[in-house]
Design a protein around this motif. Structure first.
Motif, PDB file in Angstrom:
ATOM      1  N   SER A 126       0.852  -1.292   0.105  1.00 12.96           N
ATOM      2  CA  SER A 126       0.181   0.105  -0.019  1.00 12.96           C
ATOM      3  C   SER A 126       0.818   1.436   0.163  1.00 12.96           C
ATOM      4  O   SER A 126       0.316   2.330   0.502  1.00 12.96           O
ATOM      5  N   TYR A 127       2.136   1.085  -0.581  1.00 13.05           N
ATOM      6  CA  TYR A 127       2.980   2.539  -0.933  1.00 13.05           C
ATOM      7  C   TYR A 127       3.304   2.978   0.516  1.00 13.05           C
ATOM      8  O   TYR A 127       3.262   4.160   0.668  1.00 13.05           O
ATOM      9  N   LYS A 128       3.546   2.101   1.520  1.00 10.87           N
ATOM     10  CA  LYS A 128       4.209   2.714   2.656  1.00 10.87           C
ATOM     11  C   LYS A 128       5.375   1.697   3.103  1.00 10.87           C
ATOM     12  O   LYS A 128       5.577   0.583   2.839  1.00 10.87           O
ATOM     13  N   THR A 129       6.138   2.441   3.942  1.00 14.72           N
ATOM     14  CA  THR A 129       7.447   1.868   4.340  1.00 14.72           C
ATOM     15  C   THR A 129       6.958   1.098   5.499  1.00 14.72           C
ATOM     16  O   THR A 129       5.906   1.183   6.195  1.00 14.72           O
ATOM     17  N   SER A 130       8.013   0.250   6.292  1.00  9.68           N
ATOM     18  CA  SER A 130       7.726  -0.227   7.282  1.00  9.68           C
ATOM     19  C   SER A 130       7.388   0.713   8.668  1.00  9.68           C
ATOM     20  O   SER A 130       6.792   0.365   9.517  1.00  9.68           O
ATOM     21  N   THR A 131       8.029   1.968   8.526  1.00 10.26           N
ATOM     22  CA  THR A 131       7.590   3.031   9.414  1.00 10.26           C
ATOM     23  C   THR A 131       6.520   3.840   9.092  1.00 10.26           C
ATOM     24  O   THR A 131       6.377   5.076   9.610  1.00 10.26           O
ATOM     25  N   ASN A 132       5.621   3.585   7.891  1.00 10.08           N
ATOM     26  CA  ASN A 132       4.499   4.209   7.704  1.00 10.08           C
ATOM     27  C   ASN A 132       4.710   5.253   6.679  1.00 10.08           C
ATOM     28  O   ASN A 132       3.821   6.311   6.693  1.00 10.08           O
ATOM     29  N   HIS A 133       6.090   5.649   6.148  1.00 15.37           N
ATOM     30  CA  HIS A 133       6.216   6.595   5.168  1.00 15.37           C
ATOM     31  C   HIS A 133       5.790   6.494   3.751  1.00 15.37           C
ATOM     32  O   HIS A 133       6.200   5.380   3.212  1.00 15.37           O
ATOM     33  N   PRO A 134       5.466   7.576   3.211  1.00 11.95           N
ATOM     34  CA  PRO A 134       4.877   7.402   1.878  1.00 11.95           C
ATOM     35  C   PRO A 134       6.004   7.753   0.882  1.00 11.95           C
ATOM     36  O   PRO A 134       7.152   8.482   1.300  1.00 11.95           O
ATOM     37  N   TRP A 135       5.539   7.621  -0.337  1.00  9.35           N
ATOM     38  CA  TRP A 135       6.289   8.048  -1.499  1.00  9.35           C
ATOM     39  C   TRP A 135       5.469   9.414  -2.152  1.00  9.35           C
ATOM     40  O   TRP A 135       6.207   9.903  -2.957  1.00  9.35           O
ATOM     41  N   GLY A 136       4.272   9.601  -1.687  1.00 12.76           N
ATOM     42  CA  GLY A 136       3.593  10.578  -2.510  1.00 12.76           C
ATOM     43  C   GLY A 136       2.516  11.377  -1.530  1.00 12.76           C
ATOM     44  O   GLY A 136       2.158  10.851  -0.380  1.00 12.76           O
ATOM     45  N   LEU A 137       2.271  12.830  -1.528  1.00  8.47           N
ATOM     46  CA  LEU A 137       1.699  13.375  -0.790  1.00  8.47           C
ATOM     47  C   LEU A 137       0.302  14.045  -1.801  1.00  8.47           C
ATOM     48  O   LEU A 137       0.455  14.451  -2.829  1.00  8.47           O
ATOM     49  N   SER A 138      -0.854  14.050  -1.215  1.00  8.27           N
ATOM     50  CA  SER A 138      -1.987  14.842  -1.928  1.00  8.27           C
ATOM     51  C   SER A 138      -2.230  16.070  -0.969  1.00  8.27           C
ATOM     52  O   SER A 138      -2.497  15.987   0.342  1.00  8.27           O
ATOM     53  N   ILE A 139      -2.098  17.206  -1.615  1.00  5.20           N
ATOM     54  CA  ILE A 139      -2.322  18.395  -0.829  1.00  5.20           C
ATOM     55  C   ILE A 139      -3.650  19.374  -1.602  1.00  5.20           C
ATOM     56  O   ILE A 139      -3.380  19.671  -2.807  1.00  5.20           O
ATOM     57  N   GLY A 140      -4.564  19.660  -0.815  1.00  5.36           N
ATOM     58  CA  GLY A 140      -5.760  20.410  -1.404  1.00  5.36           C
ATOM     59  C   GLY A 140      -5.475  21.897  -1.534  1.00  5.36           C
ATOM     60  O   GLY A 140      -6.340  22.750  -1.392  1.00  5.36           O
ATOM     61  N   HIS A 141      -4.300  22.142  -2.100  1.00  4.80           N
ATOM     62  CA  HIS A 141      -3.863  23.463  -2.120  1.00  4.80           C
ATOM     63  C   HIS A 141      -2.587  23.542  -3.152  1.00  4.80           C
ATOM     64  O   HIS A 141      -2.045  22.503  -3.476  1.00  4.80           O
ATOM     65  N   LYS A 142      -2.248  24.607  -3.630  1.00  2.70           N
ATOM     66  CA  LYS A 142      -0.836  24.655  -4.599  1.00  2.70           C
ATOM     67  C   LYS A 142       0.233  24.544  -3.456  1.00  2.70           C
ATOM     68  O   LYS A 142       0.265  25.429  -2.500  1.00  2.70           O
ATOM     69  N   PHE A 143       1.087  23.800  -3.948  1.00  2.09           N
ATOM     70  CA  PHE A 143       2.333  23.496  -3.173  1.00  2.09           C
ATOM     71  C   PHE A 143       3.480  23.909  -3.501  1.00  2.09           C
ATOM     72  O   PHE A 143       3.809  23.958  -4.718  1.00  2.09           O
ATOM     73  N   HIS A 144       4.170  24.590  -2.624  1.00  2.69           N
ATOM     74  CA  HIS A 144       5.602  25.463  -2.806  1.00  2.69           C
ATOM     75  C   HIS A 144       6.482  24.430  -2.539  1.00  2.69           C
ATOM     76  O   HIS A 144       6.792  24.021  -1.256  1.00  2.69           O
ATOM     77  N   PRO A 145       7.197  23.739  -3.451  1.00  4.09           N
ATOM     78  CA  PRO A 145       8.048  22.564  -2.983  1.00  4.09           C
ATOM     79  C   PRO A 145       9.188  22.915  -2.399  1.00  4.09           C
ATOM     80  O   PRO A 145       9.994  24.066  -2.468  1.00  4.09           O
ATOM     81  N   PRO A 146       9.814  22.018  -1.366  1.00  3.35           N
ATOM     82  CA  PRO A 146      11.113  22.252  -0.775  1.00  3.35           C
ATOM     83  C   PRO A 146      12.305  22.358  -2.049  1.00  3.35           C
ATOM     84  O   PRO A 146      12.038  21.883  -2.957  1.00  3.35           O
ATOM     85  N   LYS A 147      13.317  23.160  -1.646  1.00  2.00           N
ATOM     86  CA  LYS A 147      14.364  22.828  -2.537  1.00  2.00           C
ATOM     87  C   LYS A 147      15.093  21.716  -2.415  1.00  2.00           C
ATOM     88  O   LYS A 147      14.885  20.949  -1.752  1.00  2.00           O
TER      89      LYS A 147
END
Length: 682
Positions: free
Chosen positions: A618-639
């Motif tokens: 289900s696209y989780k690591t063993s520590t429940n970390h994801p590979w993708g995020l869904s954000i209901g807003h315009k996302f300003h990405p980290p550098k």
């Protein structure tokens, strides 16, 4: 460095060094070895003695994430709206205000009848209240309601305060109707001899005319001639509105002494006056005053038949509003008996003095007070709203009504939705725009592309902005979905495509247009969806290689991509089900799919990736970390290489709380962003 310090370093490595060996440390070559050992000691992390000051720099990978958390920043809302008043031809608009106090319109729909209006939409989880606006009968109401669960219920009734007491909405682009000067208005008199008109389209302003005789309680108006007819203690008068003199027509002689001494009810139709008081009614020739019919009434209890007035609607049906509520009066075969049919469920809380009707068949009523209230009423059930309070008494009302020709094309496409609300006034198949996330905003999907290995958690490899407009018809069913996408990236070495697995069957879809294809990784069928996947969960491919379509410096961006999904037959918003959308990227090859946390792959996924990386399902690591995020807003990405927890100060609390805390971590609210570590995408 002292010999003692050097000796302690050597001992820490478990070496047995005698004093002679320490003395040899003055030798240059041996000193180089010791420097190397010192460096090795400095690189060893003593996990049990980490300084508390380092806790502010904990990376995303080290956070403890609740097992069932999917990192969603949106929620599915099921909105139910009930109206106890003005149920027919209602237009509902729903919206919220974002973190910057911008009005974000979600959608709109039409409704008639007693059933509950239902719709489904997506809302940011940080939004705790929404606004529902109702437009009906050229009136407007608004209710603010708290969002505390998936279900939101709103009820409009007679106690809901009006926000606008007149709101005729016409398309601004139609110059013919903008220039139209026809105006509905009310004609009024009172027992003190005052005659005046009430202009509901101009904030209920008054125009005064010369006084008539006093003690008149009943009046009717013939707009074709401009003549008012009114009674004074059984004497019938007429006067052209605006003139100063009246003409006595006759002293009426009905079979009822009550009517012959004066009456409170009068209306006009086809040159005939219909008058009444209590249970006695009559039809009178307006020009001669001769009594044409004496009429009785059945099924009308005397204790409910007090005061009020009579009026005909556009279909020729006769209504009476009085102390007992709203009634329809049906004629028998020879028009000598009225059968009363009660439409209201309750008595009116006000004693009514006059009623009139407008071109939309809504009834206006006046109350028996020194400062009469003007009430607007739905003829179907007697529900009402107080729209104005006059600065005088009003004892009777009539109306000047604009004709349909004055507003030709008010519903140009004949779908039942007024052109002023119909966003597609010339298309009978389309009526309203509805948006996810909003009419003027974008949502975002942001991915790491090193799957199945963990990435650097800057979530800037593949970024997809989206806005869906699901266009509904007059029955509030979705005819088609027009989506706008923008692909972005900060520094992605891998080529990735993007698609969405849809939660409805392929046979619901007529066509899909707008796919951007640059290589041979995907194939489409005749409808425009991807081949080789389940017909129960069709896949649309938005683009197949973001590096081929993006350009720029800090943030590489594509042009806007427009995709249209047209449905075979209109579907409900519940079936559309945005919460069931399954967006994903595919990296270097079609089978290397990367989905959001908790989602499942499509049939094209290469399952070998599950056994050769960090994904435990289900696209989780063993520590429940994801590979993708869904954000209901315009996302300003980290550098590049900046952990998301460093770029967004409150993301850690959001993640570790399972979304309970800091649900608005991505907004520009104070303290959310570390702007030096993100690319502001304006």
């Amino acid at each position: 460095m002292s010999e003692i310090a050097l000796e302690s370093i050597v001992v820490s490595f478990g070496l047995l060094i005698d004093q002679q060996l320490i003395n040899l440390m003055q030798n240059y070559r041996f000193y180089i070895i010791i420097v190397f050992l010192i460096g090795a000691v400095a690189c060893v992390k003593e996990t049990g003695q980490e300084s508390p000051s380092n806790t502010d720099e904990v990376s995303f990978a080290n956070l403890e994430i609740p097992n069932d958390f999917d990192f969603s920043t949106t929620q599915n809302i099921h909105l139910k709206i009930n109206s106890d008043n003005f149920r027919n031809n209602s237009i509902y608009t729903y919206y919220y205000f974002d973190d910057a106090n911008n009005k974000m319109t979600i959608g709109r729909g039409a409704h008639s009848g007693t059933s509950v209006y239902n719709t489904h939409f997506i809302l940011p989880t940080y939004v705790k209240e929404i606004f529902i606006q109702k437009d009906a009968a050229e009136l407007q109401w608004q209710i603010k309601v708290a969002v505390s669960s998936e279900y939101v219920y709103v009820n409009f009734d007679e106690n809901t305060p009006l926000t606008k007491t007149f709101n005729r909405v016409l398309p601004e682009t139609n110059n013919q109707r903008k220039a139209n000067t026809c105006e509905d208005y009310l004609v009024a008199t009172n027992g003190q001899g005052k005659s005046f008109t009430i202009h509901q389209e101009d904030d209920y302003s008054l125009t005064n005319y010369p006084d008539i005789e006093r003690s008149s309680w009943a009046m009717a108006y013939d707009q074709s001639t401009g003549v008012m007819y009114y009674d004074v203690k059984g004497k019938l008068y007429k006067r052209t509105l605006g003139e100063a003199t009246s003409t006595l027509i006759a002293t009426i002689a009905t079979s009822s002494s009550e009517l012959n001494n004066g009456y409170p009810r009068m209306t006009l139709k086809d040159g005939k006056l219909y008058v009444g008081d209590g249970g006695a009614y009559a039809i009178i020739d307006a020009e001669t005053g001769n009594v044409l019919k004496n009429i009785s009434v059945t099924n009308f209890p005397g204790n409910k038949n007090g005061g009020g007035d009579l009026v005909f609607d556009s279909e020729g049906k006769l209504y009476q509003a009085c102390s007992g509520g709203l009634y329809q009066l049906e004629f028998n075969a020879d028009t000598t008996v009225y059968n009363a049919i009660r439409l209201s469920a309750d008595n009116f809380p006000y004693y009514l003095t006059g009623i009139a009707i407008d071109r939309f068949d809504y009834i206006y009523a006046s109350t028996n007070e020194s400062n009469s209230k003007i009430i607007k009423m739905d003829k179907s059930d007697g529900s009402f709203s107080i729209v104005h309070t006059l600065n005088r008494k009003c004892n009777d009302l009539a109306a000047f009504i604009c004709s349909d020709d004055d507003f030709a094309g008010l519903d140009s496409d004949g779908d039942g939705v007024n052109d002023g609300f119909d966003e597609y006034p010339n298309d009978p198949n389309l009526a309203f725009n509805n948006y996810n996330p909003s009419s003027n905003g974008f949502g975002t999907y942001a991915y790491e592309d090193l799957y199945p290995e963990v990435g650097d958690y800057d979530f800037n490899d593949v970024i997809v902005h989206y806005r869906h407009n699901y266009i509904t018809n007059a029955s509030n069913k979705v005819v088609k979905m027009e989506s706008k996408y923008i692909a972005k990236s900060v520094d992605a070495d891998y080529n990735s495509g993007f698609g969405i697995e849809l939660p409805f069957k392929l046979d619901s879809i007529s066509s899909v247009t707008g796919t951007t294809i640059t290589n041979g990784l995907v194939s489409l069928n005749g409808k425009g969806t991807e081949v080789g996947v389940s017909n129960d969960k069709p896949v649309v491919i938005v683009f197949d290689n973001q590096n081929a379509i993006v350009s720029g410096s800090d943030i590489k961006s594509s042009e806007e991509m427009d995709m249209v999904v047209t449905f075979t037959s209109p579907i409900t918003t519940q079936l559309l089900n945005f919460e069931g959308f399954n967006p994903f990227i595919f990296v270097l090859e079609r089978g290397r799919e990367v989905h959001l946390s908790g989602k499942q792959p499509t049939q094209k996924f290469n399952s070998d990736y599950l056994n050769n990386g960090a994904d435990v399902g289900s696209y989780k690591t063993s520590t429940n970390h994801p590979w993708g995020l869904s954000i209901g807003h315009k996302f300003h990405p980290p550098k590049e290489n900046v952990d998301i927890t460093s770029a967004y100060n409150n993301f850690s609390l959001f993640a570790t709380s399972g979304g309970v805390s800091k649900a608005n971590w991505y907004t520009d609210d104070s303290g959310n962003r570390n702007t030096q570590k993100i690319h502001l995408d304006n």
